[in-house]
Design a protein around this motif. Structure first.
Motif, PDB file in Angstrom:
ATOM      1  N   VAL A  72      12.894 -57.088  68.563  1.00 44.61           N
ATOM      2  CA  VAL A  72      13.039 -56.360  67.345  1.00 44.61           C
ATOM      3  C   VAL A  72      14.898 -55.764  67.201  1.00 44.61           C
ATOM      4  N   ASN A  73      15.174 -55.353  68.183  1.00 44.49           N
ATOM      5  CA  ASN A  73      16.716 -54.888  68.073  1.00 44.49           C
ATOM      6  C   ASN A  73      17.917 -56.270  67.728  1.00 44.49           C
ATOM      7  N   ASP A  74      17.347 -57.215  68.363  1.00 41.86           N
ATOM      8  CA  ASP A  74      18.076 -58.477  67.963  1.00 41.86           C
ATOM      9  C   ASP A  74      17.908 -58.726  66.784  1.00 41.86           C
ATOM     10  N   ILE A  75      16.981 -58.948  66.360  1.00 47.66           N
ATOM     11  CA  ILE A  75      16.686 -59.417  64.894  1.00 47.66           C
ATOM     12  C   ILE A  75      17.440 -58.431  63.780  1.00 47.66           C
ATOM     13  N   LEU A  76      17.133 -57.123  63.944  1.00 44.51           N
ATOM     14  CA  LEU A  76      17.923 -56.050  63.021  1.00 44.51           C
ATOM     15  C   LEU A  76      19.134 -56.267  63.129  1.00 44.51           C
ATOM     16  N   VAL A  77      19.822 -56.596  64.464  1.00 44.33           N
ATOM     17  CA  VAL A  77      21.357 -56.690  64.371  1.00 44.33           C
ATOM     18  C   VAL A  77      21.925 -58.080  63.695  1.00 44.33           C
ATOM     19  N   LYS A  78      21.114 -58.940  63.860  1.00 38.86           N
ATOM     20  CA  LYS A  78      21.414 -60.138  63.269  1.00 38.86           C
ATOM     21  C   LYS A  78      21.311 -60.132  61.765  1.00 38.86           C
ATOM     22  N   GLU A  79      20.480 -59.229  61.337  1.00 39.20           N
ATOM     23  CA  GLU A  79      20.217 -59.228  59.818  1.00 39.20           C
ATOM     24  C   GLU A  79      21.312 -58.038  59.160  1.00 39.20           C
ATOM     25  N   LYS A  80      22.518 -57.748  60.199  1.00 35.35           N
ATOM     26  CA  LYS A  80      23.402 -56.791  59.759  1.00 35.35           C
ATOM     27  C   LYS A  80      22.783 -55.471  59.186  1.00 35.35           C
ATOM     28  N   LEU A  81      21.689 -55.136  59.395  1.00 36.48           N
ATOM     29  CA  LEU A  81      20.907 -53.647  59.079  1.00 36.48           C
ATOM     30  C   LEU A  81      21.873 -52.251  59.570  1.00 36.48           C
ATOM     31  N   SER A  82      21.759 -51.335  58.932  1.00 38.82           N
ATOM     32  CA  SER A  82      22.493 -50.095  59.372  1.00 38.82           C
ATOM     33  C   SER A  82      22.284 -49.519  60.761  1.00 38.82           C
ATOM     34  N   GLN A  83      23.155 -48.899  61.494  1.00 39.74           N
ATOM     35  CA  GLN A  83      22.601 -48.439  62.486  1.00 39.74           C
ATOM     36  C   GLN A  83      21.443 -47.303  62.525  1.00 39.74           C
ATOM     37  N   ILE A  84      21.327 -46.548  61.428  1.00 39.94           N
ATOM     38  CA  ILE A  84      20.180 -45.756  61.143  1.00 39.94           C
ATOM     39  C   ILE A  84      18.848 -46.306  61.242  1.00 39.94           C
ATOM     40  N   THR A  85      18.741 -47.538  60.665  1.00 38.76           N
ATOM     41  CA  THR A  85      17.568 -48.350  60.577  1.00 38.76           C
ATOM     42  C   THR A  85      17.007 -49.011  61.852  1.00 38.76           C
ATOM     43  N   ILE A  86      18.377 -49.414  62.543  1.00 43.95           N
ATOM     44  CA  ILE A  86      18.198 -50.027  63.985  1.00 43.95           C
ATOM     45  C   ILE A  86      17.659 -48.981  64.762  1.00 43.95           C
ATOM     46  N   ASN A  87      18.197 -47.722  64.693  1.00 43.18           N
ATOM     47  CA  ASN A  87      17.800 -46.731  65.625  1.00 43.18           C
ATOM     48  C   ASN A  87      16.401 -46.187  65.458  1.00 43.18           C
ATOM     49  N   PHE A  88      16.076 -46.235  64.369  1.00 43.92           N
ATOM     50  CA  PHE A  88      14.750 -45.803  63.881  1.00 43.92           C
ATOM     51  C   PHE A  88      13.672 -46.910  64.357  1.00 43.92           C
ATOM     52  N   MET A  89      13.826 -48.152  64.109  1.00 40.90           N
ATOM     53  CA  MET A  89      13.094 -49.105  64.587  1.00 40.90           C
ATOM     54  C   MET A  89      12.986 -49.025  66.138  1.00 40.90           C
ATOM     55  N   LYS A  90      14.169 -48.693  66.867  1.00 36.60           N
ATOM     56  CA  LYS A  90      14.166 -48.756  68.392  1.00 36.60           C
ATOM     57  C   LYS A  90      13.405 -47.665  68.790  1.00 36.60           C
ATOM     58  N   VAL A  91      13.224 -46.218  68.024  1.00 37.43           N
ATOM     59  CA  VAL A  91      12.194 -45.249  68.295  1.00 37.43           C
ATOM     60  C   VAL A  91      10.896 -45.642  68.146  1.00 37.43           C
ATOM     61  N   LEU A  92      10.607 -46.440  67.163  1.00 36.05           N
ATOM     62  CA  LEU A  92       9.090 -46.931  66.854  1.00 36.05           C
ATOM     63  C   LEU A  92       8.835 -47.793  68.130  1.00 36.05           C
ATOM     64  N   ALA A  93       9.775 -48.750  68.637  1.00 31.18           N
ATOM     65  CA  ALA A  93       9.500 -49.600  69.560  1.00 31.18           C
ATOM     66  C   ALA A  93       9.303 -48.794  71.152  1.00 31.18           C
ATOM     67  N   GLU A  94      10.195 -48.015  71.186  1.00 29.75           N
ATOM     68  CA  GLU A  94      10.221 -47.142  72.619  1.00 29.75           C
ATOM     69  C   GLU A  94       8.712 -46.219  72.494  1.00 29.75           C
ATOM     70  N   ASN A  95       8.292 -45.751  71.442  1.00 27.12           N
ATOM     71  CA  ASN A  95       7.433 -45.121  71.305  1.00 27.12           C
ATOM     72  C   ASN A  95       5.686 -45.882  71.391  1.00 27.12           C
ATOM     73  N   GLY A  96       5.998 -47.198  71.321  1.00 30.96           N
ATOM     74  CA  GLY A  96       5.067 -48.183  71.378  1.00 30.96           C
ATOM     75  C   GLY A  96       3.996 -48.145  69.805  1.00 30.96           C
ATOM     76  N   ARG A  97       5.169 -47.823  68.660  1.00 30.72           N
ATOM     77  CA  ARG A  97       4.384 -47.573  67.534  1.00 30.72           C
ATOM     78  C   ARG A  97       4.802 -48.865  66.492  1.00 30.72           C
ATOM     79  N   LEU A  98       5.257 -49.923  66.990  1.00 28.01           N
ATOM     80  CA  LEU A  98       5.704 -50.860  66.070  1.00 28.01           C
ATOM     81  C   LEU A  98       4.506 -51.419  65.141  1.00 28.01           C
ATOM     82  N   GLN A  99       3.485 -51.487  65.593  1.00 24.09           N
ATOM     83  CA  GLN A  99       2.100 -51.853  64.742  1.00 24.09           C
ATOM     84  C   GLN A  99       1.891 -50.999  63.670  1.00 24.09           C
TER      85      GLN A  99
END
Length: 193
Positions: A72-99
């Motif tokens: 997820v991180n690699d795709i969002l960085v490739k899409e050039k999304l802001s750090q806040i969105t990347i960090n948010f998705m990272k939190v969802l991933a770390e907490n097992g909430r991506l689904q």
């Protein structure tokens, strides 16, 4: 002296796990004055998650969390999304909430609608409304709005209600369908028998 972070309260409260995440994102994005940018980026994230290749990784319970996070991180960085969105998705991933990401994005959308002064209104009818009826309905519903609020109307068709309509505006819900009237009459007749 202890330092504390100011939490910016959203214009409406959204409940559940998705509401907590959406509220936290709203607070973080509003502090950085990036609400509109984050909303657009979440729309892009939503589109990305519909890709079968990505969703097969994100939704697969057999794939380790670390791999999901990196993907997820690699795709969002490739899409050039802001750090806040990347960090948010990272939190969802770390907490097992991506689904649950689509639910969180939906909750964030509700908060943003309220932020813009939009009042969500859902109308369900048995048959599609013609333009004249729709215009009349919008005018009538406009009377329920406070100054500065904008009506955001969503219409649905559900033949099972037989006739009439079901209206949901803000926190109000009115069922004027033929189906509910028949159910009430049937209940009354059973109770008196």
């Amino acid at each position: 002296m202890c330092a504390f972070v100011l939490f910016l309260k959203p214009p409406i409260q959204v409940y559940g796990m998705e509401g907590r995440y959406a509220t936290a994102l709203y607070s973080a994005a509003s502090k950085q004055k990036k609400l509109d940018q984050v909303e657009k980026e979440l729309s892009r994230v939503s589109t990305l998650l519909k890709d079968p290749k990505l969703s097969s990784v994100v939704l697969n319970p057999h794939i380790k969390s670390v791999i999901k996070q990196k993907t997820v991180n690699d795709i969002l960085v490739k899409e050039k999304l802001s750090q806040i969105t990347i960090n948010f998705m990272k939190v969802l991933a770390e907490n097992g909430r991506l689904q649950r990401t689509p639910d969180v994005i939906s909750a964030f959308g509700k908060i943003m609608s309220a932020y813009r002064g939009e009042v969500l209104c859902s109308i369900t009818t048995a048959n599609p409304l013609d333009q004249a009826s729709l215009t009349e309905l919008k005018t009538a519903l406009g009377g329920f709005l406070a100054k500065g609020e904008v009506l955001k109307l969503e219409t649905r068709t559900d033949p099972s209600i037989l006739g009439g309509m079901i209206v949901s505006i803000g926190d109000k819900y009115v069922d004027m369908s033929t189906k509910s009237k028949i159910q009430k009459l049937t209940r009354i007749m059973k109770d008196t028998a």
